[in-house]
Design a protein around this motif. Sequence first.
Motif, PDB file in Angstrom:
ATOM      1  N   CYS A 180      -2.880 -12.676  -4.547  1.00  0.00           N
ATOM      2  CA  CYS A 180      -4.037 -13.031  -5.432  1.00  0.00           C
ATOM      3  C   CYS A 180      -5.425 -13.099  -4.691  1.00  0.00           C
ATOM      4  CB  CYS A 180      -3.703 -14.518  -5.963  1.00  0.00           C
ATOM      5  SG  CYS A 180      -2.407 -14.556  -7.186  1.00  0.00           S
ATOM      6  N   LEU A 181      -5.339 -13.122  -3.416  1.00  0.00           N
ATOM      7  CA  LEU A 181      -6.446 -13.381  -2.491  1.00  0.00           C
ATOM      8  C   LEU A 181      -6.641 -12.188  -1.327  1.00  0.00           C
ATOM      9  CD1 LEU A 181      -6.084 -17.115  -1.855  1.00  0.00           C
ATOM     10  CD2 LEU A 181      -7.471 -16.040  -3.676  1.00  0.00           C
ATOM     11  N   THR A 182      -7.739 -12.020  -1.267  1.00  0.00           N
ATOM     12  CA  THR A 182      -8.146 -10.983  -0.076  1.00  0.00           C
ATOM     13  C   THR A 182      -7.658 -11.701   1.267  1.00  0.00           C
ATOM     14  OG1 THR A 182     -10.152 -11.605   0.426  1.00  0.00           O
ATOM     15  CG2 THR A 182     -10.022 -10.025  -1.263  1.00  0.00           C
ATOM     16  N   GLU A 183      -7.264 -10.665   2.348  1.00  0.00           N
ATOM     17  CA  GLU A 183      -6.788 -11.261   3.755  1.00  0.00           C
ATOM     18  C   GLU A 183      -8.125 -11.940   4.247  1.00  0.00           C
ATOM     19  OE1 GLU A 183      -5.947  -8.134   6.472  1.00  0.00           O
ATOM     20  OE2 GLU A 183      -4.234  -7.772   5.458  1.00  0.00           O
ATOM     21  N   GLU A 184      -9.434 -11.626   4.006  1.00  0.00           N
ATOM     22  CA  GLU A 184     -10.484 -12.423   4.169  1.00  0.00           C
ATOM     23  C   GLU A 184     -10.476 -14.013   3.688  1.00  0.00           C
ATOM     24  OE1 GLU A 184     -10.673  -9.654   3.304  1.00  0.00           O
ATOM     25  OE2 GLU A 184     -11.413  -8.522   5.100  1.00  0.00           O
ATOM     26  N   GLN A 185     -10.192 -14.132   2.600  1.00  0.00           N
ATOM     27  CA  GLN A 185      -9.946 -15.467   1.729  1.00  0.00           C
ATOM     28  C   GLN A 185      -8.593 -16.266   2.433  1.00  0.00           C
ATOM     29  OE1 GLN A 185      -9.959 -13.812  -2.015  1.00  0.00           O
ATOM     30  NE2 GLN A 185     -11.238 -15.134  -2.742  1.00  0.00           N
ATOM     31  N   GLN A 192      -2.504  -2.491  -6.537  1.00  0.00           N
ATOM     32  CA  GLN A 192      -2.901  -3.113  -5.407  1.00  0.00           C
ATOM     33  C   GLN A 192      -4.259  -2.820  -4.637  1.00  0.00           C
ATOM     34  OE1 GLN A 192       0.767  -2.089  -3.245  1.00  0.00           O
ATOM     35  NE2 GLN A 192       1.401  -3.946  -3.205  1.00  0.00           N
ATOM     36  N   ASP A 193      -4.668  -1.407  -5.005  1.00  0.00           N
ATOM     37  CA  ASP A 193      -5.892  -0.975  -4.418  1.00  0.00           C
ATOM     38  C   ASP A 193      -6.873  -1.306  -5.382  1.00  0.00           C
ATOM     39  OD1 ASP A 193      -4.690   0.315  -2.250  1.00  0.00           O
ATOM     40  OD2 ASP A 193      -4.586   2.217  -3.492  1.00  0.00           O
ATOM     41  N   TRP A 250      -6.760  -4.453  -7.152  1.00  0.00           N
ATOM     42  CA  TRP A 250      -6.717  -5.827  -7.203  1.00  0.00           C
ATOM     43  C   TRP A 250      -6.484  -6.299  -8.609  1.00  0.00           C
ATOM     44  CZ3 TRP A 250      -5.863  -9.128  -3.245  1.00  0.00           C
ATOM     45  CH2 TRP A 250      -6.005  -8.561  -1.900  1.00  0.00           C
TER      46      TRP A 250
END
Length: 331
Positions: free
Chosen positions: A48-53, A282-283, A285
């Motif tokens: 659900c969230l990016t690695e940064e988040q 996945q790419d 999102w």
Amino acid sequence: MKRIAFLNSRGDVGQTTLVYHLAHMLVDQGHRVLLLDLDPQSGLTAMCLTEEQIEELWSDPRSEGRTIYDAVRPLVAATGDLRNPHIEELREGLALVPGDVGLYAFEETLSDAWIRALHGDAHAFRALSAFHRIIALAAEQHRPDVVLLDVGRGLGANSRAALLAADFVVTPLAPDVYSLQGLHNVAVTLFEWRDHWSVRRDRSPDPDLDLPLGPMKPLGYIVMQAVMRLSNPVRAYEKWVALIPTVFHRSVLRDEPPASLHEDPWCLGIMRHYQSLMPLAQDAWKPMFHLKPADGAIGAHMEAVLRCREDFERLSSSILARADELSGQAP
């Protein structure tokens, strides 16, 4: 509000991907959905969230209550009760209480609480009811129609507390011997947990504490990732697919099975293996059934996207209809 937990003791059957897509489909159909990532591996949060988040949620020393573990941290440290949970708004109508690898630390607290609850320990009941009360607090913020709980693999203390908070339990199954044996183990364990919680619940010293009823009603099973030919599982899986109704009925429902899987109302759906769609999703999102030609879904891929949408539309409708049907029945 329907609270539906997804549990498979084996793992690696695509459960988290299933929950993610089901949530988006329910929102597409007009429902408000709250997701709880109760798996310490936090796979749903990663989808659900990016690695940064996620890095910000997990590493910011100034943050409090940003993940499911932050909400229960005072219970682990025995310094207080729950913090108000943080929810991440993913899209209109869809929100997530993020997971956290730190949730492994809650396992020991919950294991100890299960024993101490027999002696009426107040802190034990606060811990055992934590996930149930987090749902209630998060629901005040999001107002969901449906709450989906992604429960970690195995039958440990975290899983038990998660299922105490659920109205219904859905079991995703791979058509193989490992899932069928795991299904039998899950069934035996759920009966024990439900009965043992009933004994403990009556011993709570705090009449004002919001405790879950812990019905853990089986809602049904979903056959996962069977490779399909003309809408039917290929021969390699046929033996195990045919056995699923028998094992589910005799282990979980304790009654006689129907003649076939297709005649079994407890079979909520048979989900295909969507193969190359998942990397595209996945790419981009987004869920597989939201893919567009601009995301690379062209030709046969676009046909698979449409089949995927049809499959999840049927599955979501089946789950809600089954929940409505069973809501008035005793566990």
